[in-house]
Design a protein around this motif. Structure first.
Motif, mmCIF file in Angstrom:
data_model
loop_
_atom_site.group_PDB
_atom_site.id
_atom_site.type_symbol
_atom_site.label_atom_id
_atom_site.label_comp_id
_atom_site.label_asym_id
_atom_site.label_seq_id
_atom_site.Cartn_x
_atom_site.Cartn_y
_atom_site.Cartn_z
ATOM 1 N N THR A 1 18.840 -21.391 27.659
ATOM 2 C CA THR A 1 19.298 -21.310 26.274
ATOM 3 C C THR A 1 18.981 -22.617 25.570
ATOM 4 O OG1 THR A 1 21.509 -22.181 26.773
ATOM 5 C CG2 THR A 1 21.202 -19.777 26.939
ATOM 6 N N VAL A 2 19.075 -22.584 24.251
ATOM 7 C CA VAL A 2 18.896 -23.822 23.489
ATOM 8 C C VAL A 2 19.930 -24.853 23.923
ATOM 9 C CG1 VAL A 2 19.033 -24.845 21.184
ATOM 10 C CG2 VAL A 2 17.858 -22.655 21.506
ATOM 11 N N GLN A 3 21.138 -24.407 24.204
ATOM 12 C CA GLN A 3 22.200 -25.300 24.641
ATOM 13 C C GLN A 3 21.850 -25.973 25.970
ATOM 14 O OE1 GLN A 3 25.991 -23.485 25.888
ATOM 15 N NE2 GLN A 3 27.024 -24.899 24.492
ATOM 16 N N SER A 4 21.329 -25.198 26.921
ATOM 17 C CA SER A 4 20.986 -25.782 28.218
ATOM 18 C C SER A 4 19.804 -26.736 28.117
ATOM 19 C CB SER A 4 20.669 -24.662 29.218
ATOM 20 O OG SER A 4 19.476 -23.963 28.869
ATOM 21 N N SER B 1 15.820 -18.418 18.541
ATOM 22 C CA SER B 1 17.002 -17.788 19.131
ATOM 23 C C SER B 1 16.916 -17.856 20.648
ATOM 24 C CB SER B 1 17.102 -16.329 18.673
ATOM 25 O OG SER B 1 15.996 -15.583 19.160
ATOM 26 N N ASN B 2 18.060 -17.721 21.276
ATOM 27 C CA ASN B 2 18.083 -17.719 22.747
ATOM 28 C C ASN B 2 17.294 -16.555 23.325
ATOM 29 O OD1 ASN B 2 19.650 -20.037 23.004
ATOM 30 N ND2 ASN B 2 21.576 -18.884 22.852
ATOM 31 N N GLY B 3 17.203 -15.454 22.578
ATOM 32 C CA GLY B 3 16.482 -14.292 23.068
ATOM 33 C C GLY B 3 14.987 -14.517 23.212
ATOM 34 N N CYS C 1 23.126 -23.365 15.011
ATOM 35 C CA CYS C 1 23.456 -22.889 16.358
ATOM 36 C C CYS C 1 23.041 -21.429 16.536
ATOM 37 C CB CYS C 1 24.954 -23.036 16.613
ATOM 38 S SG CYS C 1 25.449 -22.455 18.258
ATOM 39 N N LEU D 1 13.704 -17.374 24.371
ATOM 40 C CA LEU D 1 13.472 -18.275 25.500
ATOM 41 C C LEU D 1 13.310 -17.443 26.769
ATOM 42 C CD1 LEU D 1 16.039 -21.099 24.692
ATOM 43 C CD2 LEU D 1 13.625 -20.994 24.122
ATOM 44 N N ALA E 1 20.379 -18.142 32.812
ATOM 45 C CA ALA E 1 19.458 -17.945 31.702
ATOM 46 C C ALA E 1 19.258 -19.252 30.941
ATOM 47 C CB ALA E 1 20.007 -16.864 30.783
ATOM 48 N N GLN F 1 23.973 -19.438 18.801
ATOM 49 C CA GLN F 1 25.088 -18.641 19.324
ATOM 50 C C GLN F 1 26.058 -18.201 18.235
ATOM 51 O OE1 GLN F 1 26.276 -19.752 23.662
ATOM 52 N NE2 GLN F 1 26.285 -21.676 22.540
#
Length: 375
Positions: A6-9, A254-256, A64, A258, A4, A66
Motif C-alpha cells: 500500500t502507499v502507507q507501507s 490508489s492502493n488498488g 490519503c 499497486l 499487500a 484510504q
C-alpha cells in the motif's frame, strides 16, 4: 514481501524525512498513522454473537488513498442538490510540460492562475457565443499527475449545457461539443501566458530570477498548440454524479493500482493512453516512487475543487432556483437527504449477520509511538 503493498507501507519503508518541509512532513505523518493505533479508534461489540472488534480512525487527509472513498461519496451527495436536468459537458485543460519546473517552485501561483485562466476562457465563450450570451456554471477539479505518477497538471471541468442570462432566461447549448476545441485552446493559451507575465511582473514568481529566461519560455509557449480535450455530454443526473465522483477526490495513486513490492522495487499498474489505453505495469525504485508521490501534495490550504458562475457557493442557491423556474422544473427537496445524512451509531454484524454492532469503548490516540512531525 508479506501482506499487500500500500502507499502507507511504501511510505513507512522508503520515506526520508530530512529533506521534507513541515507541510509535507505533516501530510506523510497523517498518511502513515491512518487507521493505526496512533489515530485512536473505537471497540465494537455485536449484541448477538458478542464478538468484539477494534476499528481505528482514518486521517481524513485529502492525499490519503484510504480516506478519499468516503469523502468522495459524501461530497457527491451534497452535489446532487445542484444538478440540473440538462446535458453536461466534460472539458480538460492541460498545462504544457514546459511549465513543470515553474510548478515545482511556485505551485500555488501557477495553480491559481490556471483556475483563473480556465474560467476566464469559458466565461468569455459563454457570453460571446451567439446562441448563448449568458453566464456559465462550472465545477473544476485540479489534477497534477499522470498515470505513471509524473507531473501532468490539468483541470477537469464539468459544465451544464446552458447559460443563465441577465433576464433570468435559460439558453441551452446547441452543439455536442459545447465550444470549438481549437478556439478554446488558443484563448486558454493567451490567458494563461498573460497571467503568468502579470505574476512575474508582480514578483509572485520570485524564485525565477532571470527575466529574459521567463520571457523566452512564455514566448515559446505562445508558438505551440495547447491541449484542450472535450468529451461527450451526459444526460442522466445519476450518471453525472457518478462521473464526477471519478475525479473529485482522486489521489495520485490508489492502493488498488499497486501490484507488488520486489525487494526495493515497487510495481504498479497504469494506463498507457498513447497505446490505445492499454493496461501496463511499471517498476520504480521505492525512493523514486515516494519522490513522485510527494510531488502531488498540494500547497497548504489550496482548494483543488472549485465552483464558478451560477454554481459558485455565494450565489448557487438563488441562481439555481431561477434556472429551475426557467426550465419549468420544480426544485427537488433535500429534506430526505438531510434526514439520512446523519451518522449511524450501529451497524449490521458481518460475522453472524443477525446482530447489530455497537460501540462499547472509545480508544484514545496513542502518542507514545512517535510521529514524523517531530522527526
Amino acid at each position: 514481501m508479506t501482506g499487500a503493498v500500500t502507499v502507507q507501507s511504501v511510505l513507512n519503508q522508503f520515506l526520508v524525512t530530512e529533506s521534507l518541509d513541515s507541510h509535507r512532513r505533516k501530510v506523510c505523518s497523517r498518511l502513515i498513522d491512518c487507521r493505526t493505533a496512533r489515530m485512536g479508534g473505537m471497540e465494537m461489540q455485536c449484541d448477538q454473537c458478542k464478538v468484539r472488534t477494534v476499528h481505528y480512525y482514518g486521517c481524513r487527509d485529502r492525499h490519503c488513498p484510504q480516506c478519499q472513498g468516503r469523502a468522495s461519496q459524501q461530497w457527491c451527495e451534497r452535489q446532487r442538490r445542484s444538478l440540473l436536468p440538462v446535458p453536461y459537458f466534460h472539458l480538460v485543460f492541460t498545462l504544457p510540460h514546459t511549465l513543470n519546473g515553474w510548478v515545482q517552485v511556485h505551485p500555488d501561483v501557477v495553480y491559481r492562475r490556471l483556475f483563473e485562466s480556465v474560467w476566464n476562457t469559458l466565461r468569455q465563450f459563454g457570453f460571446r457565443t451567439k446562441h448563448l450570451q449568458g453566464e456559465l456554471g462550472m465545477t473544476a477539479v485540479l489534477h497534477t499527475w499522470g498515470q505513471n505518477l509524473s507531473r501532468h497538471v490539468h483541470v477537469h471541468c464539468l459544465i451544464p449545457g446552458g447559460v443563465l442570462t441577465e433576464a433570468g432566461e435559460w439558453h441551452r447549448a446547441k452543439h455536442q461539443y459545447l465550444f470549438p476545441v481549437r478556439a478554446l485552446s488558443r484563448r486558454f493559451r493567451g490567458r494563461m501566458v498573460s497571467s503568468l507575465r502579470s505574476s512575474a511582473r508582480a514578483g509572485e514568481l520570485h524564485r525565477l530570477t532571470e527575466p529574459e529566461a521567463i520571457n523566452s519560455v512564455l514566448n515559446d509557449l505562445m508558438a505551440k498548440d495547447w491541449v484542450v480535450y472535450a468529451r461527450h455530454c451526459l444526460n442522466q443526473a445519476e450518471t453525472v454524479v457518478d462521473y464526477l465522483a471519478r475525479y473529485s477526490h482522486r489521489v495520485a495513486i490508489s492502493n488498488g493500482r499497486l501490484l507488488a513490492q520486489e525487494g526495493e522495487q515497487i510495481v504498479f499498474r497504469y494506463k498507457d493512453y498513447r497505446d490505445g489505453d492499454r493496461q501496463k505495469a511499471q517498476q520504480l525504485d521505492g525512493v523514486e516512487f515516494v519522490r513522485r508521490f510527494l510531488m502531488h501534495i498540494l500547497p497548504k490550504g489550496f482548494m483543488r475543487i472549485r465552483h464558478f458562475g451560477y454554481l459558485s457557493n455565494r450565489t448557487r442557491r438563488q441562481k439555481l432556483s431561477v434556472i429551475h423556474q426557467a426550465l419549468q422544473r420544480p426544485v427537488e427537496s433535500d429534506v430526505e437527504t438531510l434526514i439520512h445524512s446523519g451518522t449511524s451509531c450501529a451497524w449490521p454484524c458481518t460475522r453472524c449477520d443477525d446482530g447489530m454492532v455497537y460501540r462499547v469503548r472509545q480508544i484514545p490516540r496513542c502518542r507514545t509511538l512517535g510521529s514524523l512531525v517531530t522527526a
